[in-house]
Design a protein around this motif. Structure first.
Motif, PDB file in Angstrom:
ATOM      1  N   GLY A 149     -13.596  14.471   9.675  1.00 47.41           N
ATOM      2  CA  GLY A 149     -12.173  14.799   9.702  1.00 47.41           C
ATOM      3  C   GLY A 149     -11.823  16.078   8.975  1.00 47.41           C
ATOM      4  O   GLY A 149     -10.668  16.311   8.635  1.00 47.41           O
ATOM      5  N   GLN A 195      -8.823   8.397   7.837  1.00 44.93           N
ATOM      6  CA  GLN A 195      -8.562   9.843   7.820  1.00 44.93           C
ATOM      7  C   GLN A 195      -7.125  10.120   8.247  1.00 44.93           C
ATOM      8  O   GLN A 195      -6.415  10.902   7.624  1.00 44.93           O
ATOM      9  N   GLU A 196      -6.720   9.469   9.329  1.00 41.50           N
ATOM     10  CA  GLU A 196      -5.372   9.700   9.849  1.00 41.50           C
ATOM     11  C   GLU A 196      -4.325   9.300   8.821  1.00 41.50           C
ATOM     12  O   GLU A 196      -3.234   9.860   8.788  1.00 41.50           O
ATOM     13  N   ALA A 197      -4.675   8.319   7.991  1.00 36.87           N
ATOM     14  CA  ALA A 197      -3.747   7.891   6.948  1.00 36.87           C
ATOM     15  C   ALA A 197      -3.909   8.735   5.678  1.00 36.87           C
ATOM     16  O   ALA A 197      -3.202   8.533   4.697  1.00 36.87           O
ATOM     17  N   ARG A 203     -12.031   7.164  10.996  1.00 38.32           N
ATOM     18  CA  ARG A 203     -10.976   7.953  11.645  1.00 38.32           C
ATOM     19  C   ARG A 203      -9.601   7.384  11.304  1.00 38.32           C
ATOM     20  O   ARG A 203      -8.662   8.122  11.010  1.00 38.32           O
ATOM     21  N   LYS A 204      -9.524   6.071  11.335  1.00 37.17           N
ATOM     22  CA  LYS A 204      -8.267   5.382  11.012  1.00 37.17           C
ATOM     23  C   LYS A 204      -7.809   5.756   9.590  1.00 37.17           C
ATOM     24  O   LYS A 204      -6.638   6.067   9.377  1.00 37.17           O
ATOM     25  N   HIS A 244      -8.209  15.097   0.554  1.00 37.50           N
ATOM     26  CA  HIS A 244      -7.405  13.883   0.695  1.00 37.50           C
ATOM     27  C   HIS A 244      -7.084  13.146  -0.592  1.00 37.50           C
ATOM     28  O   HIS A 244      -6.165  12.340  -0.606  1.00 37.50           O
ATOM     29  N   GLU A 273      -9.539  22.014  17.005  1.00 45.30           N
ATOM     30  CA  GLU A 273      -8.580  21.857  15.909  1.00 45.30           C
ATOM     31  C   GLU A 273      -8.882  22.841  14.785  1.00 45.30           C
ATOM     32  O   GLU A 273     -10.035  23.028  14.404  1.00 45.30           O
TER      33      GLU A 273
END
Lengths: 484, 484
Positions: free
Chosen positions: A188, A452-454, A449-450, A303, A163
């Protein structure tokens, strides 16, 4: 072939990151011996390098279905980029061959140059630099891991992520580049490119910084720097780049002992602490002492929306944990405003059993382990205009019934936090802490991770969150962007 | 039945930790509902409580083959210790029944007393205290987890270790007691006894401290305290106890916001920051801001021999990692002396490829991943009389070949460190860091255990090591025990 001499101010290093062909020199096809050149082959294959790949070794043969050439000059067609893994005394001849072949960039993993502190090391480094300049070849290194560019597939470890991200990382240290690329991925944070540049006998930190300043794929720059080649130029470029993009930096060798180690490590002159401190302050570089804090800083800048001020609201689980958190935030320079009576009453009406719970700020939601119960509390605090940022704490080990919260409970709680994050504009962060076993650490990584995705920044201790958010606020305060 | 009024200065609480029989009041035999009383039953069973156990519930029935009594007064024979898990309004009658039964100690998990900030809560707390005093019953709590004493089998979570150790832990917070007991165990620190005492309406922090001062099973005391009942007495006892045993403490509610939360949490008046700071300084309490630093402090005091001074030698893997470590140690107040030329030559003769390596202090052993190679380097540095303490760093993620060192490599390196530790008298510590995935964390925990068994303190970051060792040195410096 044109002769390129070093030109400052026009560092277009596109060819460093976008080669169409790569040769790896010093490869061994004997799977029983550890061979770093073979690791490079594995690294660029696993990073999906789509150009031509040429293994090179005087012994010839074949590896992974690829012919091993005995000399770069024998490779058919053009050759852009060479990774040199052979011993230092053989390097000058290789650079000559590369020049003859029209190679644009040679990266030297090879050590044994100026960093070894001998006359011979310094002589050898000067020799390869002179050959390269006369031959129009740019050098990365020596004594470094080289280039990682997930977009094109350059890489220096087989496990690096494919990535791409918006952060560039430059590191004078190979080991730090190795660890930090992995640490960043775990947090992340992905890279547009990373350069481990070691002794920097040709392409140096200033060249790379100048390139990254203009690189549209890079929004932010992280750096580990021990010493610089040309203080004046570095200083000028750092001033320019920090006007355009945030730069977070570890200055290695801030102390006499650290500087001594840096000298052995990359031959760097660490420079005067006062001069460095002055430069970093003047340019608004975000200065951090450890790689973990470097990662915390990147997570925050990527973020966290910029809070309007230092009024922090916090919600957690556990009375004592909540007290300790409040103390540490205040010590780090945050203000924890008391919630209005009306709001405390509202919270009291939401939380079914409020015995022994602080429903002021900090708010303690002990006993509320289902998202449906957590949501209205988090939402109410997020909606309160008297706080600028909301930090939610999920301590994994705090109740008697579970040595560590099962992932289902942890994610159910975080679902409520994520829902509020999606529905409001309040800057929010999450702290996941209290790890007492391997399982709780794995739960923390999955929960992270959860979040991070948000798009919610996650930290693994209250003090990490407090330091990182404080640095972020100071950065913006210094730029006069705060209104609160 | 004799009437006991509170007597200061003679706090023999042996009966708190050594009951021959325990009743747990408020138990539910319905496995489908979460019932904290049942957790206590599981906790003392799994902690091998060898006395008589009596579940109690107005509903009667049977659980785990044990008859459930409907009232403590119906229990045959004597009854020493009662765990109260029924709602607050029922507590006064229970204490009356306990007094009639001759119970020595009632621990109230039950919350809803002074900490809820209402007149009724305060009244109820005064009522149970008065009943208890008139009835000769001592109370632990209310609003707390109670007592953990692995030797006799009292416990408040089923997963707590059965091993006893030499550290006592007292905590005004139940959640902090829960987490910290687990965290300490993970760090190889076991407790003689732990008391979570909550509102402390009868037995308070001073009583427990006074008892622990004389307790032959306790060498060191860790404490989480939000506020004290009787400042003068506490101050007097703290002065006495700190003369005899090291006390490490988190003062919860050091700030206005933290104090506000503490008031809701345990009804504690956190007290003036200045007064507390003065008292902690005066008594030589080792003050720490987080539970993780509390654990680091215990590990240090338990395992590190007192170094003669602040001259620190460090050996690690990775050039950049070594530079960063050196900087952070110096920033924390350590001195990293340069090694004599002769010794550097000796190291250079041991390390086969010394290219790019600092063989001064810090020493970088990159590439030496076998114990046989590591041993002579560690031994040489340990033998050098110019350093007072040697810290070895094992960063798990630093080389391209492994995203994280396999456990076999990590333990082979540590074997060499342990061998030197066993053969010399140099104070030594180990830092295991660079965790990038769940696996590396598990490797770190296993490696830590290996070092623990050898009596070497382990930390999970350089800054944790630096802070903890610095606190340890300051403690001994303040006591004038240093000769260097």
């Amino acid at each position: 072939m044109t002769i390129t001499t070093k030109v400052t101010g026009t560092a277009n290093l596109d060819y460093v990151f976008n080669p169409e062909s790569v040769a790896i020199v010093g490869i061994s096809s004997n799977g029983n011996e550890i061979n770093v050149a073979r690791l490079y082959l594995e690294a660029i294959l696993s990073c999906n390098f789509e150009g031509r790949i040429y293994p090179v070794s005087t012994r010839g043969g074949e590896i992974q279905g690829l012919k091993i050439y005995t000399n770069v000059r024998d490779i058919p067609g053009s050759l852009d980029y060479v990774i040199c893994c052979i011993p230092a005394p053989s390097a000058p001849q290789l650079i000559k061959d590369c020049a003859a072949k029209g190679v644009k960039v040679v990266h030297l993993l090879t050590a044994g140059f100026s960093e070894d502190g001998t006359e011979e090391g310094r002589r050898l480094e000067a020799e390869i630099r002179d050959i390269a300049r006369q031959g129009g070849v740019r050098l990365i290194g020596p004594n470094c891991m080289g280039v990682y560019c997930p977009k094109t597939g350059l890489s220096f470890a087989p496990d690096f992520p494919r990535e791409s991200g918006s952060v560039a990382f430059i590191s004078q240290s190979g080991g730090n580049a190795m660890y930090f690329t992995r640490l960043a991925a775990q947090r992340g944070v992905y890279f547009s490119k990373a350069v481990s540049y070691g002794n920097a006998c040709d392409v140096d930190e200033s060249d790379v910084l100048e390139y990254l300043m203009a690189d549209p794929e890079t929004d932010m720059i992280a750096a580990y720097i021990e010493g610089v080649k040309d203080g004046k130029r570095f200083s000028r470029i750092l001033k320019e780049v920090t006007r355009m993009k945030p730069v977070v930096m570890i200055k290695g060798g801030r102390t006499e002992a650290g500087g001594r180690a840096a000298a052995s490590h990359t031959g760097a002159l660490a420079g005067s602490v006062e001069v460095w401190n002055g430069l970093l302050r003047q340019t608004g570089v975000i200065s951090v002492p450890t790689l973990e804090e470097l990662a915390d800083a990147l997570v925050t800048f990527l973020h966290l929306p910029v809070p309007q001020g230092r009024r922090l609201g916090t919600i957690g689980i556990g009375g004592g944990a909540t007290v300790v958190a409040a103390d540490n935030y205040v010590s780090a320079g945050f203000v924890l405003p008391s919630l209005p009576q009306e709001m405390q009453r509202k919270l009291r009406s939401i939380v079914p059993s409020d015995v022994g719970l602080s429903l002021n700020n900090p708010v303690d939601i002990s006993g509320q382990f289902e998202g449906a119960d957590v949501y209205p509390v988090v939402r109410a605090v997020a909606d309160y205009s008297g706080i600028d940022i909301l930090v939610f704490h999920l301590p994994l080990s705090i109740v008697p019934i579970f040595s560590s919260f099962p992932e289902g409970i942890a994610t159910s709680i975080l679902d409520a936090v994520i829902r509020v994050h999606n529905e409001t504009t309040k800057p929010m962060a999450v702290v996941i802490n209290n790890f007492t076993d391997g399982e709780s650490w794995q739960t923390a990584l999955n929960c992270q991770r959860k979040c991070q995705e948000a798009g919610i920044p996650v930290y693994f201790s209250i003090n990490s969150a407090a330091s990182a958010i404080d640095r972020f606020l100071r950065y913006h305060e210094n730029r006069g962007r705060l209104t609160g």
